[in-house]
Motif scaffolding. Sequence first.
Motif, PDB file in Angstrom:
ATOM      1  N   UNK A  59       2.379 -11.034 -17.419  1.00 31.72           N
ATOM      2  CA  UNK A  59       2.882 -11.501 -16.132  1.00 31.72           C
ATOM      3  C   UNK A  59       3.048 -10.271 -15.246  1.00 31.72           C
ATOM      4  N   UNK A  60       2.340 -10.253 -14.141  1.00 35.70           N
ATOM      5  CA  UNK A  60       2.469  -9.204 -13.144  1.00 35.70           C
ATOM      6  C   UNK A  60       3.592  -9.597 -12.195  1.00 35.70           C
ATOM      7  N   UNK A  61       4.497  -8.673 -11.929  1.00 33.67           N
ATOM      8  CA  UNK A  61       5.605  -8.879 -10.992  1.00 33.67           C
ATOM      9  C   UNK A  61       5.604  -7.728 -10.001  1.00 33.67           C
ATOM     10  N   UNK A  62       5.611  -8.067  -8.718  1.00 31.66           N
ATOM     11  CA  UNK A  62       5.587  -7.055  -7.671  1.00 31.66           C
ATOM     12  C   UNK A  62       6.708  -7.351  -6.680  1.00 31.66           C
ATOM     13  N   UNK A  63       7.583  -6.380  -6.482  1.00 32.52           N
ATOM     14  CA  UNK A  63       8.626  -6.486  -5.469  1.00 32.52           C
ATOM     15  C   UNK A  63       8.104  -5.826  -4.210  1.00 32.52           C
ATOM     16  N   UNK A  64       8.156  -6.564  -3.098  1.00 34.84           N
ATOM     17  CA  UNK A  64       7.567  -6.042  -1.864  1.00 34.84           C
ATOM     18  C   UNK A  64       8.324  -6.573  -0.653  1.00 34.84           C
ATOM     19  N   UNK A  65       8.420  -5.743   0.379  1.00 46.08           N
ATOM     20  CA  UNK A  65       8.994  -6.191   1.639  1.00 46.08           C
ATOM     21  C   UNK A  65       8.007  -7.135   2.323  1.00 46.08           C
ATOM     22  N   UNK A  66       8.539  -8.084   3.060  1.00 50.91           N
ATOM     23  CA  UNK A  66       7.707  -9.106   3.700  1.00 50.91           C
ATOM     24  C   UNK A  66       6.599  -8.497   4.551  1.00 50.91           C
ATOM     25  N   UNK A  67       6.879  -7.402   5.236  1.00 52.39           N
ATOM     26  CA  UNK A  67       5.869  -6.818   6.122  1.00 52.39           C
ATOM     27  C   UNK A  67       4.742  -6.095   5.377  1.00 52.39           C
ATOM     28  N   UNK A  68       4.831  -5.971   4.049  1.00 56.09           N
ATOM     29  CA  UNK A  68       3.779  -5.359   3.238  1.00 56.09           C
ATOM     30  C   UNK A  68       3.100  -6.376   2.315  1.00 56.09           C
ATOM     31  N   UNK A  69       3.507  -7.647   2.429  1.00 56.94           N
ATOM     32  CA  UNK A  69       3.020  -8.689   1.535  1.00 56.94           C
ATOM     33  C   UNK A  69       1.499  -8.822   1.573  1.00 56.94           C
ATOM     34  N   UNK A  70       0.911  -8.828   2.735  1.00 58.98           N
ATOM     35  CA  UNK A  70      -0.534  -9.022   2.857  1.00 58.98           C
ATOM     36  C   UNK A  70      -1.317  -7.911   2.155  1.00 58.98           C
ATOM     37  N   UNK A  71      -0.857  -6.668   2.267  1.00 58.01           N
ATOM     38  CA  UNK A  71      -1.541  -5.555   1.617  1.00 58.01           C
ATOM     39  C   UNK A  71      -1.464  -5.686   0.093  1.00 58.01           C
ATOM     40  N   UNK A  72      -0.303  -6.135  -0.411  1.00 56.73           N
ATOM     41  CA  UNK A  72      -0.128  -6.328  -1.851  1.00 56.73           C
ATOM     42  C   UNK A  72      -1.018  -7.466  -2.348  1.00 56.73           C
ATOM     43  N   UNK A  73      -1.075  -8.564  -1.596  1.00 60.19           N
ATOM     44  CA  UNK A  73      -1.959  -9.680  -1.962  1.00 60.19           C
ATOM     45  C   UNK A  73      -3.408  -9.200  -2.075  1.00 60.19           C
ATOM     46  N   UNK A  74      -3.846  -8.396  -1.103  1.00 56.29           N
ATOM     47  CA  UNK A  74      -5.216  -7.898  -1.120  1.00 56.29           C
ATOM     48  C   UNK A  74      -5.510  -7.135  -2.410  1.00 56.29           C
ATOM     49  N   UNK A  75      -4.583  -6.280  -2.834  1.00 56.33           N
ATOM     50  CA  UNK A  75      -4.785  -5.510  -4.064  1.00 56.33           C
ATOM     51  C   UNK A  75      -4.856  -6.444  -5.268  1.00 56.33           C
ATOM     52  N   UNK A  76      -3.913  -7.380  -5.354  1.00 54.38           N
ATOM     53  CA  UNK A  76      -3.868  -8.270  -6.518  1.00 54.38           C
ATOM     54  C   UNK A  76      -5.149  -9.095  -6.622  1.00 54.38           C
ATOM     55  N   UNK A  77      -5.591  -9.686  -5.517  1.00 56.85           N
ATOM     56  CA  UNK A  77      -6.802 -10.515  -5.573  1.00 56.85           C
ATOM     57  C   UNK A  77      -8.059  -9.672  -5.806  1.00 56.85           C
ATOM     58  N   UNK A  78      -8.065  -8.441  -5.319  1.00 53.88           N
ATOM     59  CA  UNK A  78      -9.236  -7.576  -5.488  1.00 53.88           C
ATOM     60  C   UNK A  78      -9.287  -6.949  -6.880  1.00 53.88           C
ATOM     61  N   UNK A  79      -8.134  -6.591  -7.443  1.00 55.72           N
ATOM     62  CA  UNK A  79      -8.106  -5.781  -8.661  1.00 55.72           C
ATOM     63  C   UNK A  79      -7.796  -6.553  -9.951  1.00 55.72           C
ATOM     64  N   UNK A  80      -7.272  -7.777  -9.852  1.00 55.98           N
ATOM     65  CA  UNK A  80      -6.961  -8.540 -11.067  1.00 55.98           C
ATOM     66  C   UNK A  80      -7.886  -9.746 -11.173  1.00 55.98           C
ATOM     67  N   UNK A  81      -7.709 -10.514 -12.241  1.00 59.26           N
ATOM     68  CA  UNK A  81      -8.519 -11.718 -12.455  1.00 59.26           C
ATOM     69  C   UNK A  81      -7.793 -12.986 -12.024  1.00 59.26           C
ATOM     70  N   UNK A  82      -6.690 -12.858 -11.313  1.00 57.93           N
ATOM     71  CA  UNK A  82      -5.898 -14.037 -10.954  1.00 57.93           C
ATOM     72  C   UNK A  82      -6.610 -14.947  -9.964  1.00 57.93           C
ATOM     73  N   UNK A  83      -6.276 -16.226 -10.047  1.00 62.55           N
ATOM     74  CA  UNK A  83      -6.765 -17.214  -9.086  1.00 62.55           C
ATOM     75  C   UNK A  83      -5.641 -17.710  -8.183  1.00 62.55           C
ATOM     76  N   UNK A  84      -4.414 -17.199  -8.399  1.00 60.39           N
ATOM     77  CA  UNK A  84      -3.298 -17.649  -7.580  1.00 60.39           C
ATOM     78  C   UNK A  84      -2.050 -16.822  -7.812  1.00 60.39           C
ATOM     79  N   UNK A  85      -1.129 -16.935  -6.862  1.00 54.06           N
ATOM     80  CA  UNK A  85       0.109 -16.161  -6.895  1.00 54.06           C
ATOM     81  C   UNK A  85       1.318 -17.064  -6.685  1.00 54.06           C
ATOM     82  N   UNK A  86       2.466 -16.648  -7.248  1.00 56.40           N
ATOM     83  CA  UNK A  86       3.763 -17.282  -6.970  1.00 56.40           C
ATOM     84  C   UNK A  86       4.566 -16.326  -6.101  1.00 56.40           C
TER      85      UNK A  86
END
Length: 159
Positions: A59-86
């Motif tokens: 289980x990947x867990x990332x704590x992030x400020x709301x204004x950095x959420x989009x950048x974190x999403x980009x990394x997760x979708x680009x670098x992992x095999x996930x098909x979705x996020x909570x």
Amino acid sequence: MGFDHSLEHIDEEMFVVQSNLDDMNPEWCSHISDSLFAAGANDVYWIPIIMKKGRPGLMLNVLVQADRLEQVEDVIFRETTTLGLRYIRTTCHRLGRRFEIVETPWGQVSVKEGYHREELVQFAPEFADCERIAKEHGVPLKAVYDEVRRLYVKKRKEL
């Protein structure tokens, strides 16, 4: 949104972003963590889990400020095999942080101090400084930590 981290404060616009991964090479975790920190994550941690059909996963867990959420999403979708996020909205209470330099027989070490209501409640030697000294001087890392903590307490008592 930048806070003065020397002051105790509450970060209200935070998210924990989670994803369960059962089809990803765990050797990638270090690279992914580094990429997430570079994208602005405040914290990244991995938890071993057992998924459906008894498959081991992470289980990947990332704590992030709301204004950095989009950048974190980009990394997760680009670098992992996930098909979705909570997404879990959260608030973080952060102690005031200051740094003190401690002189050791092997060189200087920075010590992070944590203040609650302006009272020192936590302190910890900086890992990177201790690790560097341990490697450079052939001293066990635990011995470096112990000496830094001892010298820090002594220095505080002399104030």
